[in-house]
Design a protein around this motif. Structure first.
Motif, short mmCIF file in Angstrom:
data_model
loop_
_atom_site.label_atom_id
_atom_site.label_comp_id
_atom_site.label_asym_id
_atom_site.label_seq_id
_atom_site.Cartn_x
_atom_site.Cartn_y
_atom_site.Cartn_z
N PHE A 23 0.88 -1.17 0.00
CA PHE A 23 0.00 0.00 0.00
C PHE A 23 0.92 1.21 0.00
O PHE A 23 1.51 1.52 1.02
CB PHE A 23 -0.89 0.02 1.23
CG PHE A 23 -1.87 -1.12 1.27
CD1 PHE A 23 -2.91 -1.20 0.37
CD2 PHE A 23 -1.73 -2.14 2.20
CE1 PHE A 23 -3.81 -2.24 0.40
CE2 PHE A 23 -2.62 -3.18 2.24
CZ PHE A 23 -3.67 -3.25 1.34
N PRO A 49 0.32 -10.56 15.24
CA PRO A 49 -0.26 -9.45 15.99
C PRO A 49 -1.08 -8.54 15.08
O PRO A 49 -1.10 -8.72 13.86
CB PRO A 49 0.97 -8.71 16.52
CG PRO A 49 2.11 -9.13 15.67
CD PRO A 49 1.78 -10.48 15.13
N ASN A 50 -1.75 -7.58 15.65
CA ASN A 50 -2.57 -6.65 14.87
C ASN A 50 -1.74 -5.98 13.79
O ASN A 50 -0.61 -5.57 14.04
CB ASN A 50 -3.16 -5.55 15.77
CG ASN A 50 -4.20 -6.09 16.74
OD1 ASN A 50 -4.20 -5.79 17.90
ND2 ASN A 50 -5.08 -6.94 16.24
N GLY A 51 -2.30 -5.91 12.62
CA GLY A 51 -1.60 -5.22 11.54
C GLY A 51 -0.50 -6.03 10.89
O GLY A 51 0.28 -5.52 10.08
N GLY A 83 -0.77 -8.40 8.74
CA GLY A 83 -1.04 -8.67 7.33
C GLY A 83 -1.89 -9.92 7.11
O GLY A 83 -1.97 -10.42 5.99
N THR A 126 -5.29 -10.33 7.39
CA THR A 126 -6.49 -10.08 6.58
C THR A 126 -6.12 -9.77 5.14
O THR A 126 -6.78 -10.24 4.20
CB THR A 126 -7.30 -8.92 7.19
OG1 THR A 126 -7.63 -9.27 8.53
CG2 THR A 126 -8.57 -8.68 6.41
N MET A 159 -8.61 -9.04 -3.63
CA MET A 159 -7.61 -8.01 -3.82
C MET A 159 -6.50 -8.61 -4.68
O MET A 159 -6.18 -9.79 -4.53
CB MET A 159 -7.07 -7.68 -2.43
CG MET A 159 -6.48 -6.34 -2.24
SD MET A 159 -5.94 -6.25 -0.53
CE MET A 159 -6.84 -4.83 0.01
N GLU A 162 -12.61 -10.85 8.19
CA GLU A 162 -12.68 -9.79 9.18
C GLU A 162 -14.03 -9.81 9.89
O GLU A 162 -14.50 -10.87 10.25
CB GLU A 162 -12.40 -8.43 8.52
CG GLU A 162 -11.43 -7.62 9.33
CD GLU A 162 -10.73 -6.54 8.52
OE1 GLU A 162 -11.25 -6.13 7.48
OE2 GLU A 162 -9.64 -6.13 8.95
N GLU A 181 -10.29 -14.55 12.09
CA GLU A 181 -10.67 -14.25 13.47
C GLU A 181 -12.13 -14.60 13.77
O GLU A 181 -12.93 -13.73 14.16
CB GLU A 181 -10.41 -12.77 13.76
CG GLU A 181 -9.04 -12.36 13.30
CD GLU A 181 -8.41 -11.29 14.16
OE1 GLU A 181 -8.93 -10.97 15.23
OE2 GLU A 181 -7.36 -10.77 13.74
N HIS A 184 -5.00 -13.52 16.55
CA HIS A 184 -3.80 -12.92 17.10
C HIS A 184 -3.49 -13.53 18.46
O HIS A 184 -2.57 -13.13 19.13
CB HIS A 184 -3.90 -11.39 17.15
CG HIS A 184 -5.16 -10.88 17.73
ND1 HIS A 184 -6.23 -10.50 16.96
CD2 HIS A 184 -5.53 -10.70 19.00
CE1 HIS A 184 -7.21 -10.11 17.74
NE2 HIS A 184 -6.82 -10.22 18.98
N1 LIG Z 1 -6.81 -0.89 2.02
C1 LIG Z 1 -5.67 -0.57 2.67
N2 LIG Z 1 -5.01 0.57 2.39
C2 LIG Z 1 -3.88 0.89 3.03
N3 LIG Z 1 -3.30 0.14 3.97
C3 LIG Z 1 -3.90 -1.01 4.31
C4 LIG Z 1 -5.12 -1.43 3.67
N4 LIG Z 1 -5.49 -2.61 4.20
C5 LIG Z 1 -4.55 -2.92 5.11
N5 LIG Z 1 -3.59 -1.97 5.19
C6 LIG Z 1 -2.40 -2.01 6.05
O1 LIG Z 1 -1.81 -3.26 5.93
C7 LIG Z 1 -1.31 -3.72 7.16
C8 LIG Z 1 -1.84 -5.11 7.46
O2 LIG Z 1 -3.22 -5.04 7.73
P1 LIG Z 1 -4.12 -6.33 7.97
O3 LIG Z 1 -5.52 -5.85 8.10
O4 LIG Z 1 -3.82 -7.32 6.92
O5 LIG Z 1 -3.59 -6.84 9.36
P2 LIG Z 1 -4.15 -8.04 10.26
O6 LIG Z 1 -3.01 -8.97 10.47
O7 LIG Z 1 -5.38 -8.60 9.68
O8 LIG Z 1 -4.45 -7.31 11.64
P3 LIG Z 1 -5.62 -7.54 12.72
O9 LIG Z 1 -5.15 -8.58 13.66
O10 LIG Z 1 -5.73 -6.20 13.39
O11 LIG Z 1 -6.86 -7.91 11.99
C9 LIG Z 1 -1.68 -2.68 8.18
O12 LIG Z 1 -0.54 -1.89 8.44
C10 LIG Z 1 -2.75 -1.86 7.52
O13 LIG Z 1 -2.67 -0.53 7.93
#
Ligand SMILES: Nc1ncnc2c1ncn2[C@@H]1O[C@H](COP(=O)(O)OP(=O)(O)OP(=O)(O)O)[C@@H](O)[C@H]1O
Ligand SMILES: [Mg+2]
Lengths: 242, 303
Positions: B14, B38-40, B42, B44, B54, B84, B157, B190
């Motif tokens: 991104f 952990p959160n963020g 990647g 999702t 995507m 999600e 999740e 997570h």
């Molecule tokens: N559409 C988007 N545009 C910009 N950045 C994005 C987008 N989707 C996700 N991100 C970024 O990508 C990274 C990974 O996000 P992702 O949602 O995949 O994390 P996650 O592992 O699912 O976290 P969580 O446990 O909180 O669900 C994050 O830093 C997020 O800010």
């Protein structure tokens, strides 16, 4: 393909907004009854009614209602992650777009037919005895529908792009309101897509052609804007990250 | 080996930021794969690419040995997913929500009642979903994912918002899927503790990179207790243990025995005493899986 349309219809039907389709024909009915037309010797009494009813209906209600329906058909996908659920099913995005579009134009055709019923009812109530000008009315009803096709394509595009309900509506109003001014302009009137429903429905046009508007104008303005809006929306949807 | 899910160099950026970076995910058939991070991290974003929602910036996704790019529809016929937060149509009841999907999936109507039964929503099946609690919506999402008895179930999740008994029910349900239907399950979380008891395989992702991917047993080995011995001369003690063929590691203030059972611990200590070392302390240090997971992701973040 049919199963996707079927599913779309199911979701829309349950959303209880189909009464919207009644609004415009009903308003047409009231306008038709409320205004007594001047009777001119030698001219079919239906014509006066049609001119009056068509004005508000084609300029205002036809594009506004179709815009609202386009928003509704996307709204429940926007609300709670519907897009990702729908698009993770074994369907192509193209089919989803096409299904929503087809359903919309079918509903608008239904609305046009209900408007036709309104016209007839007005005549019955007013006791018009002149013969019902079937060919003219058909031209008007069907022509008005054809002219709405590009608008619906744009409205679908905008409704997919914006999560909020207000944004597509505002855009729609912004383009719809100037119609009243633009259609009076000899120069711009024929080229303004939002003016086409009125021009196509207006029975004053030439009667030799299939529609009340010359073919080259239909092809260029209606056809051209249809291609532009439909392909634009279609490609936008294919590429959109969900 | 035949993989149900296989990604190659999967990357999603991104802007400048790489949300997923060179990810190589491999899930064999019939496994319950815990996708941890952990959160963020990647998770999702990866799942969105697995489902073709995507496009990857680079790299490829293969499900059932077929490339996602060219066989999306065919693949998705055999995939059920929950991405999600649960997705649903608020103006419809649970039954109607499933019916809207069923029309596209073309499965028999009786499947609706079956899945509602499985997630225990049959009592409220005719209530509008907008009035549901988060846990009920989550269950509906899982029901929708299972509607067509997919070969691969992807749940992002899924225990989010469920109460403890809901989590246990879910765990039992998911555990039964590979056995009863030969399904393969990918489940992200997570919290390791949440999937510890059902996952057979784990992938740990941090900052978009896969930092661990193996069977849960291998991960558990990291978690075994270690015995630390503090001696007057740690280094000499460590050398003499190694010379005697006993496994040990030298720490900063102690020697760690890599003993597999009590007898081995006893043998090592006895040997050290016989060699004339003074033993100050013998202590056991337990590392929970959660700790290991934390350490793994922490190291990555520091580096
Ligand atoms: N559409 C988007 N545009 C910009 N950045 C994005 C987008 N989707 C996700 N991100 C970024 O990508 C990274 C990974 O996000 P992702 O949602 O995949 O994390 P996650 O592992 O699912 O976290 P969580 O446990 O909180 O669900 C994050 O830093 C997020 O800010
Ligand atoms: Mg996530």
């Amino acid at each position: 393909m049919f199963s996707v349309i079927n599913s779309e219809w199911y979701k829309l039907r349950k959303s209880k907004v189909l009464f919207l389709l009644l609004i415009a024909p009903l308003i047409g009915l009231f306008i038709g009854i409320a205004n007594s037309s001047i009777e001119i010797e030698g001219i079919n009494a239906w014509h006066g009614k049609l001119v009056m009813m068509n004005f508000t209906y084609a300029i205002l209600f036809l594009p506004l209602i179709s815009g609202v329906l386009a928003s509704v058909i996307c709204r429940y996908e926007h609300q709670e992650g519907g897009w990702k659920q729908l698009l993770a099913l074994p369907v192509t995005r193209g089919k989803v777009f096409l299904s929503k579009y087809l359903l919309l134009i079918l509903l608008m055709l239904v609305m046009q037919l209900m408007y036709l019923v309104s016209i007839y009812l007005v005549g019955m109530i007013e006791g018009i005895t002149d013969p019902f000008p079937m060919d003219i009315v058909w031209k008007s009803i069907f022509g008005g529908w054809v002219a709405t096709l590009p608008l619906i394509a744009l409205q679908l595009w905008v409704s997919i792009a914006f999560k909020s309900f207000a944004a597509p509506f505002a855009i729609n109003v912004i383009f719809t309101l100037p119609t009243i001014l633009v259609i009076n302009s000899e120069r711009f009137g024929p080229y303004y897509p939002w003016g086409q429903p009125f021009l196509m429905m207006n029975i004053g046009g030439s009667t030799e052609d299939v529609f009340f508007v010359p073919w080259d104008q239909i092809l260029m303005v209606v056809g051209g804007s249809f291609l532009l809006f439909f392909i634009g929306g279609y490609l936008y949807f294919l590429k959109k990250a969900i | 080996m035949e993989y149900i899910v296989e990604t190659k160099h999967l990357t999603k950026s991104f802007g400048k930021e790489k949300a997923v970076s060179n990810l190589e995910m491999k899930i064999p058939k019939g496994e319950i794969y815990g996708f941890l991070g952990p959160n963020g991290a990647g998770k999702t974003t990866t799942i969105r690419m697995l489902l073709g929602l995507m496009r990857p910036t680079s790299g490829s996704v293969q499900l059932f040995g077929k490339d996602m790019k060219n066989n999306r529809i065919e693949i998705l016929k055999n995939v059920g997913s929950l991405v999600e937060n649960p997705s649903y149509y608020p103006h419809l009841t649970a039954k109607e929500n499933l019916e809207a999907s069923r029309k596209i999936l073309n499965v028999p109507k009786k499947r609706i009642d079956e899945v509602l039964q499985q997630v225990r929503l049959h009592g409220v099946a005719n209530k509008k979903v907008k009035g549901y609690s988060l846990g009920m919506k989550q269950r509906l999402g899982i029901a929708a994912a299972m509607l067509h008895q997919p070969e691969l179930l992807i749940l992002d999740e899924p225990t989010n918002g469920l109460d403890p008994s809901g989590i246990i029910e879910m765990r039992q349900l998911i555990q039964s899927l590979p056995k009863e239907y030969g399904m393969t399950v990918l489940i992200s979380s997570h919290l390791l503790s949440e999937i510890d008891q059902m996952a057979t395989r784990v992938g740990v992702v941090s900052k978009g990179k896969m930092i661990f991917q193996d069977s849960i047993e291998t991960m558990r080995k990291f978690a075994q207790a270690s015995i630390q011995v503090k001696v007057n001369d740690n280094e000499a003690a460590w050398r003499s243990l190694l010379a005697n063929g006993q496994k040990a590691d030298l720490g900063e203030e102690s020697v760690t025995l890599q003993a597999e059972d009590d007898e081995q611990v006893a043998a090592s200590i006895r040997y050290l005493v016989q060699q004339g070392f003074s033993i100050y302390r013998v202590q056991e240090e337990k590392r929970s899986l959660e700790n290991i997971f934390l350490e793994m992701t922490k190291e990555e973040q520091a580096g």
